[in-house]
Design an enzyme around this catalytic site. Structure first.
Site, PDB file in Angstrom:
ATOM      1  N   GLY A  21       0.827  -1.212   0.000  1.00  0.00           N
ATOM      2  CA  GLY A  21       0.000   0.000   0.000  1.00  0.00           C
ATOM      3  C   GLY A  21       0.854   1.252   0.000  1.00  0.00           C
ATOM      4  N   THR A  24       0.096   5.344  -1.789  1.00  0.00           N
ATOM      5  CA  THR A  24      -0.798   6.429  -1.337  1.00  0.00           C
ATOM      6  C   THR A  24      -0.655   6.661   0.169  1.00  0.00           C
ATOM      7  N   ARG A  46      -2.573  -2.771  -5.668  1.00  0.00           N
ATOM      8  CA  ARG A  46      -3.248  -3.298  -6.857  1.00  0.00           C
ATOM      9  C   ARG A  46      -3.060  -2.403  -8.076  1.00  0.00           C
ATOM     10  N   PHE A 104     -14.441   0.309   5.322  1.00  0.00           N
ATOM     11  CA  PHE A 104     -15.567   1.212   5.075  1.00  0.00           C
ATOM     12  C   PHE A 104     -16.448   1.186   6.309  1.00  0.00           C
ATOM     13  N   SER A 112     -22.907  -7.873   3.970  1.00  0.00           N
ATOM     14  CA  SER A 112     -23.042  -9.224   3.405  1.00  0.00           C
ATOM     15  C   SER A 112     -21.857 -10.047   3.921  1.00  0.00           C
ATOM     16  N   TYR A 155      -8.322   0.654  17.577  1.00  0.00           N
ATOM     17  CA  TYR A 155      -9.471  -0.228  17.833  1.00  0.00           C
ATOM     18  C   TYR A 155      -9.123  -1.697  17.592  1.00  0.00           C
ATOM     19  N   PRO A 196      -1.897   3.964  14.675  1.00  0.00           N
ATOM     20  CA  PRO A 196      -2.139   5.400  14.516  1.00  0.00           C
ATOM     21  C   PRO A 196      -3.564   5.772  14.928  1.00  0.00           C
TER      22      PRO A 196
HETATM   23  C1  HXC Z   1     -21.305  -2.170   2.910  1.00  0.00           C
HETATM   24  C2  HXC Z   1     -19.775  -2.737   1.264  1.00  0.00           C
HETATM   25  C3  HXC Z   1     -19.331  -1.383   1.193  1.00  0.00           C
HETATM   26  C4  HXC Z   1     -19.978  -0.435   2.056  1.00  0.00           C
HETATM   27  C5  HXC Z   1     -18.182  -2.565  -0.231  1.00  0.00           C
HETATM   28  N1  HXC Z   1     -19.029  -3.409   0.373  1.00  0.00           N
HETATM   29  N2  HXC Z   1     -18.345  -1.320   0.258  1.00  0.00           N
HETATM   30  N3  HXC Z   1     -20.740  -3.118   2.110  1.00  0.00           N
HETATM   31  N4  HXC Z   1     -20.940  -0.879   2.883  1.00  0.00           N
HETATM   32  N5  HXC Z   1     -19.604   0.842   2.072  1.00  0.00           N
HETATM   33  C6  HXC Z   1     -19.167  -4.838   0.090  1.00  0.00           C
HETATM   34  C7  HXC Z   1     -19.608  -5.074  -1.330  1.00  0.00           C
HETATM   35  O1  HXC Z   1     -21.011  -4.942  -1.458  1.00  0.00           O
HETATM   36  C8  HXC Z   1     -19.125  -6.507  -1.607  1.00  0.00           C
HETATM   37  O2  HXC Z   1     -19.975  -7.484  -1.058  1.00  0.00           O
HETATM   38  C9  HXC Z   1     -17.836  -6.554  -0.798  1.00  0.00           C
HETATM   39  O3  HXC Z   1     -17.906  -5.510   0.181  1.00  0.00           O
HETATM   40  C10 HXC Z   1     -16.619  -6.304  -1.678  1.00  0.00           C
HETATM   41  O4  HXC Z   1     -16.776  -5.071  -2.344  1.00  0.00           O
HETATM   42  P1  HXC Z   1     -15.953  -4.709  -3.669  1.00  0.00           P
HETATM   43  O5  HXC Z   1     -16.253  -3.301  -4.010  1.00  0.00           O
HETATM   44  O6  HXC Z   1     -16.185  -5.774  -4.691  1.00  0.00           O
HETATM   45  O7  HXC Z   1     -14.456  -4.908  -3.141  1.00  0.00           O
HETATM   46  P2  HXC Z   1     -13.077  -4.430  -3.739  1.00  0.00           P
HETATM   47  O8  HXC Z   1     -13.230  -3.906  -5.145  1.00  0.00           O
HETATM   48  O9  HXC Z   1     -12.123  -5.530  -3.473  1.00  0.00           O
HETATM   49  O10 HXC Z   1     -12.697  -3.124  -2.857  1.00  0.00           O
HETATM   50  C11 HXC Z   1     -12.311  -3.244  -1.517  1.00  0.00           C
HETATM   51  C12 HXC Z   1     -12.845  -2.109  -0.627  1.00  0.00           C
HETATM   52  C13 HXC Z   1     -12.476  -0.715  -1.187  1.00  0.00           C
HETATM   53  C14 HXC Z   1     -12.285  -2.324   0.748  1.00  0.00           C
HETATM   54  C15 HXC Z   1     -14.376  -2.235  -0.587  1.00  0.00           C
HETATM   55  O11 HXC Z   1     -12.995   0.294  -0.351  1.00  0.00           O
HETATM   56  C16 HXC Z   1     -10.985  -0.531  -1.329  1.00  0.00           C
HETATM   57  O12 HXC Z   1     -10.429  -0.928  -2.361  1.00  0.00           O
HETATM   58  N6  HXC Z   1     -10.301   0.041  -0.288  1.00  0.00           N
HETATM   59  C17 HXC Z   1      -8.843   0.167  -0.282  1.00  0.00           C
HETATM   60  C18 HXC Z   1      -8.366   1.385   0.441  1.00  0.00           C
HETATM   61  C19 HXC Z   1      -8.983   1.675   1.794  1.00  0.00           C
HETATM   62  O13 HXC Z   1     -10.049   1.115   2.140  1.00  0.00           O
HETATM   63  N7  HXC Z   1      -8.329   2.547   2.560  1.00  0.00           N
HETATM   64  C20 HXC Z   1      -8.778   2.963   3.858  1.00  0.00           C
HETATM   65  C21 HXC Z   1      -7.966   2.336   4.917  1.00  0.00           C
HETATM   66  S1  HXC Z   1      -8.337   3.279   6.324  1.00  0.00           S
HETATM   67  P3  HXC Z   1     -21.145  -8.215  -1.933  1.00  0.00           P
HETATM   68  O14 HXC Z   1     -21.683  -9.258  -1.033  1.00  0.00           O
HETATM   69  O15 HXC Z   1     -22.135  -7.139  -2.252  1.00  0.00           O
HETATM   70  O16 HXC Z   1     -20.471  -8.780  -3.149  1.00  0.00           O
HETATM   71  C22 HXC Z   1      -8.186   2.431   7.690  1.00  0.00           C
HETATM   72  C23 HXC Z   1      -8.232   3.372   8.867  1.00  0.00           C
HETATM   73  C24 HXC Z   1      -8.447   2.748  10.167  1.00  0.00           C
HETATM   74  O17 HXC Z   1      -8.034   1.252   7.724  1.00  0.00           O
HETATM   75  C25 HXC Z   1      -8.573   3.696  11.344  1.00  0.00           C
HETATM   76  C26 HXC Z   1      -8.943   5.126  11.143  1.00  0.00           C
HETATM   77  C27 HXC Z   1      -8.884   5.973  12.399  1.00  0.00           C
HETATM   78  P1  NAP Z   2      -4.928   4.433   1.922  1.00  0.00           P
HETATM   79  O1  NAP Z   2      -4.198   5.554   1.275  1.00  0.00           O
HETATM   80  O2  NAP Z   2      -6.264   4.046   1.385  1.00  0.00           O
HETATM   81  O3  NAP Z   2      -3.971   3.168   1.942  1.00  0.00           O
HETATM   82  C1  NAP Z   2      -4.384   1.859   1.742  1.00  0.00           C
HETATM   83  C2  NAP Z   2      -3.491   1.237   0.695  1.00  0.00           C
HETATM   84  O4  NAP Z   2      -3.736  -0.167   0.641  1.00  0.00           O
HETATM   85  C3  NAP Z   2      -3.715   1.782  -0.713  1.00  0.00           C
HETATM   86  O5  NAP Z   2      -2.481   2.195  -1.249  1.00  0.00           O
HETATM   87  C4  NAP Z   2      -4.288   0.604  -1.495  1.00  0.00           C
HETATM   88  O6  NAP Z   2      -3.798   0.619  -2.849  1.00  0.00           O
HETATM   89  C5  NAP Z   2      -3.711  -0.574  -0.708  1.00  0.00           C
HETATM   90  N1  NAP Z   2      -4.539  -1.777  -0.865  1.00  0.00           N
HETATM   91  C6  NAP Z   2      -5.854  -1.903  -0.637  1.00  0.00           C
HETATM   92  N2  NAP Z   2      -6.268  -3.139  -0.935  1.00  0.00           N
HETATM   93  C7  NAP Z   2      -5.158  -3.821  -1.339  1.00  0.00           C
HETATM   94  C8  NAP Z   2      -4.933  -5.147  -1.766  1.00  0.00           C
HETATM   95  N3  NAP Z   2      -5.922  -6.042  -1.853  1.00  0.00           N
HETATM   96  N4  NAP Z   2      -3.667  -5.505  -2.115  1.00  0.00           N
HETATM   97  C9  NAP Z   2      -2.650  -4.611  -2.038  1.00  0.00           C
HETATM   98  N5  NAP Z   2      -2.800  -3.341  -1.630  1.00  0.00           N
HETATM   99  C10 NAP Z   2      -4.052  -2.953  -1.293  1.00  0.00           C
HETATM  100  O7  NAP Z   2      -5.172   4.735   3.475  1.00  0.00           O
HETATM  101  P2  NAP Z   2      -4.158   5.177   4.656  1.00  0.00           P
HETATM  102  O8  NAP Z   2      -4.937   6.061   5.544  1.00  0.00           O
HETATM  103  O9  NAP Z   2      -2.861   5.649   4.113  1.00  0.00           O
HETATM  104  O10 NAP Z   2      -3.950   3.795   5.433  1.00  0.00           O
HETATM  105  C11 NAP Z   2      -2.671   3.201   5.553  1.00  0.00           C
HETATM  106  C12 NAP Z   2      -2.644   2.300   6.767  1.00  0.00           C
HETATM  107  O11 NAP Z   2      -2.823   3.069   7.953  1.00  0.00           O
HETATM  108  C13 NAP Z   2      -3.746   1.237   6.797  1.00  0.00           C
HETATM  109  O12 NAP Z   2      -3.236   0.038   7.351  1.00  0.00           O
HETATM  110  C14 NAP Z   2      -4.772   1.821   7.732  1.00  0.00           C
HETATM  111  O13 NAP Z   2      -5.594   0.853   8.336  1.00  0.00           O
HETATM  112  C15 NAP Z   2      -3.846   2.495   8.730  1.00  0.00           C
HETATM  113  N6  NAP Z   2      -4.473   3.524   9.549  1.00  0.00           N
HETATM  114  C16 NAP Z   2      -4.782   4.725   8.989  1.00  0.00           C
HETATM  115  C17 NAP Z   2      -5.339   5.705   9.789  1.00  0.00           C
HETATM  116  C18 NAP Z   2      -5.656   7.071   9.249  1.00  0.00           C
HETATM  117  O14 NAP Z   2      -6.198   7.887   9.998  1.00  0.00           O
HETATM  118  N7  NAP Z   2      -5.345   7.374   8.007  1.00  0.00           N
HETATM  119  C19 NAP Z   2      -5.571   5.442  11.135  1.00  0.00           C
HETATM  120  C20 NAP Z   2      -5.264   4.201  11.663  1.00  0.00           C
HETATM  121  C21 NAP Z   2      -4.686   3.249  10.854  1.00  0.00           C
HETATM  122  P3  NAP Z   2      -4.599  -0.002  -4.104  1.00  0.00           P
HETATM  123  O15 NAP Z   2      -5.982   0.545  -4.052  1.00  0.00           O
HETATM  124  O16 NAP Z   2      -3.780   0.429  -5.281  1.00  0.00           O
HETATM  125  O17 NAP Z   2      -4.555  -1.485  -3.945  1.00  0.00           O
END
Ligand code: HXC
Ligand code: NAP
Length: 291
Positions: A21, A24, A46, A104, A112, A155, A196
């Site tokens: 990851g 970004t 990805r 999310f 689901s 968490y 974090p």
């Molecule tokens: C309910 C949802 C949903 C939503 C997706 N799904 N989004 N369900 N509410 N908002 C469901 C879909 O309906 C589907 O199930 C399944 O999840 C997979 O969805 P896809 O879109 O096919 O998945 P995919 O294309 O693999 O994308 C993965 C993703 C997407 C996680 C949904 O958001 C992503 O690519 N995220 C990567 C980056 C990211 O999330 N960064 C944030 C990290 S922040 P069904 O059954 O319908 O097929 C973080 C911070 C923590 O971790 C702490 C902060 C303080």
């Molecule tokens: P982010 O920019 O969305 O980073 C997530 C990264 O994971 C993206 O670069 C994404 O790239 C990659 N990723 C997602 N699905 C993947 C897969 N299947 N295979 C390989 N790579 C994948 O969010 P961020 O805030 O910088 O988060 C970074 C880390 O910090 C995460 O572990 C998150 O849980 C943690 N964190 C963040 C916060 C915050 O406040 N920002 C707080 C606590 C913890 P692609 O979409 O190209 O795959």
């Protein structure tokens, strides 16, 4: 001060690091600082176009070497190929940062089964796959003085409503960190984690605070020190934990959240809202109750 780089120049010279990851957000911020400290870095996720843009930008800015590798951490064969690519480019890899994540917000009863699988597969299984690939390779080839750094969140131990798949997955990553810190110490492999609090990134903010939720819920207000994190603060901590300066730190999870999770936990922390002048009255009433 906290926006400034912390370690001395060349602290990571000679090290090769993989950041999942890394194209970004916080992964990119860590990668930039690792490069500034002299490391080579492979960034993986990805989206190869995003990785290539980040690689070009960071190489130009820092003069360091970045290898972009497309890899979905949910796929074991892609993880093995990613490790091979990094080893081919750099000769060996010293550090793995499991930073990739998916998340999310949703009431759990709306999810689901596949929604849960998706998050757990990225966060827990993805961290395990990368750890296993590099761990097997390091152990087999007797490559010592290696480090795994896992990015979790607070968490992981408190749990949190509305992000249940992520909370379950991060709890698993924390258990992985602590388990291997002991089991693999004999191979000179350290495992640590960073938890974090809120650090603004597009990836997290757009998914966890979509639309006008950003205005409705100001995360800075949840933090006792009254602000969100700065990316360099996180990068400073990560650089320390992957450097040899932290050689005696193993199995630790370092929280960097301005006191956020403890504010929610302490029974009487709500008394912060009591105005200064009311403390005389409150004390008098409490003393009277005693008599
Ligand atoms: C309910 C949802 C949903 C939503 C997706 N799904 N989004 N369900 N509410 N908002 C469901 C879909 O309906 C589907 O199930 C399944 O999840 C997979 O969805 P896809 O879109 O096919 O998945 P995919 O294309 O693999 O994308 C993965 C993703 C997407 C996680 C949904 O958001 C992503 O690519 N995220 C990567 C980056 C990211 O999330 N960064 C944030 C990290 S922040 P069904 O059954 O319908 O097929 C973080 C911070 C923590 O971790 C702490 C902060 C303080
Ligand atoms: P982010 O920019 O969305 O980073 C997530 C990264 O994971 C993206 O670069 C994404 O790239 C990659 N990723 C997602 N699905 C993947 C897969 N299947 N295979 C390989 N790579 C994948 O969010 P961020 O805030 O910088 O988060 C970074 C880390 O910090 C995460 O572990 C998150 O849980 C943690 N964190 C963040 C916060 C915050 O406040 N920002 C707080 C606590 C913890 P692609 O979409 O190209 O795959």
């Amino acid at each position: 001060m906290y926006t400034q780089p912390m370690l001395r120049e060349d602290s990571l010279k000679g090290k090769s690091i993989v950041v999942t990851g890394g194209g970004t957000g916080l992964g990119k911020a860590m990668t930039k600082y690792f490069l500034e400290l002299g490391a080579n870095v492979a960034i993986t996720s990805r989206k190869i176009d995003v990785l290539e843009n980040t690689a070009q930008e960071l190489m130009k800015e820092t003069g360091g070497k970045v290898l972009p590798v497309a890899c979905d951490v949910r796929n074991w064969l892609e993880v093995e190929a990613m490790m091979q690519a990094a080893n081919d480019e750099f000769g060996e890899v010293h550090v793995l940062v499991n930073n990739a994540a998916g998340n999310f917000i949703s009431p759990t009863e709306r999810l689901s089964p596949r929604a849960f699988d998706t998050i757990v597969n990225i966060v827990l299984k993805g961290s395990y796959y990368s750890t296993l690939a590099f761990g097997k390779h390091w152990i087999k080839n007797k490559q010592e003085n290696r480090t795994i750094l896992n990015i979790v969140t607070t968490y992981a131990w408190t749990g949190s409503g509305y992000v249940v798949p992520s909370a379950c997955a991060k709890a698993g990553v924390l258990a992985l960190t602590r388990s291997l810190a002991v089991e693999w110490a004999k191979y000179k492999i350290r495992s640590n984690a960073i938890a974090p609090g809120p650090f603004p990134t597009k990836g997290a903010w757009d998914r966890l605070l979509p639309g006008d939720l950003k205005e409705q819920f100001d995360l800075a207000k949840k933090v006792p020190i009254g602000r969100v994190g700065h990316h360099q603060e996180l990068a400073n901590l990560a650089a320390y934990l992957v450097s040899d300066f932290s050689a005696y730190v193993n199995g630790e999870v370092m929280t960097i959240d301005g006191g956020e999770w403890l504010k929610g936990a302490g029974e009487f922390n709500m008394l912060e809202a009591l105005p200064e002048q009311l403390w005389d009255v409150a004390e008098a009433m409490a003393r009277k109750a005693k008599s």
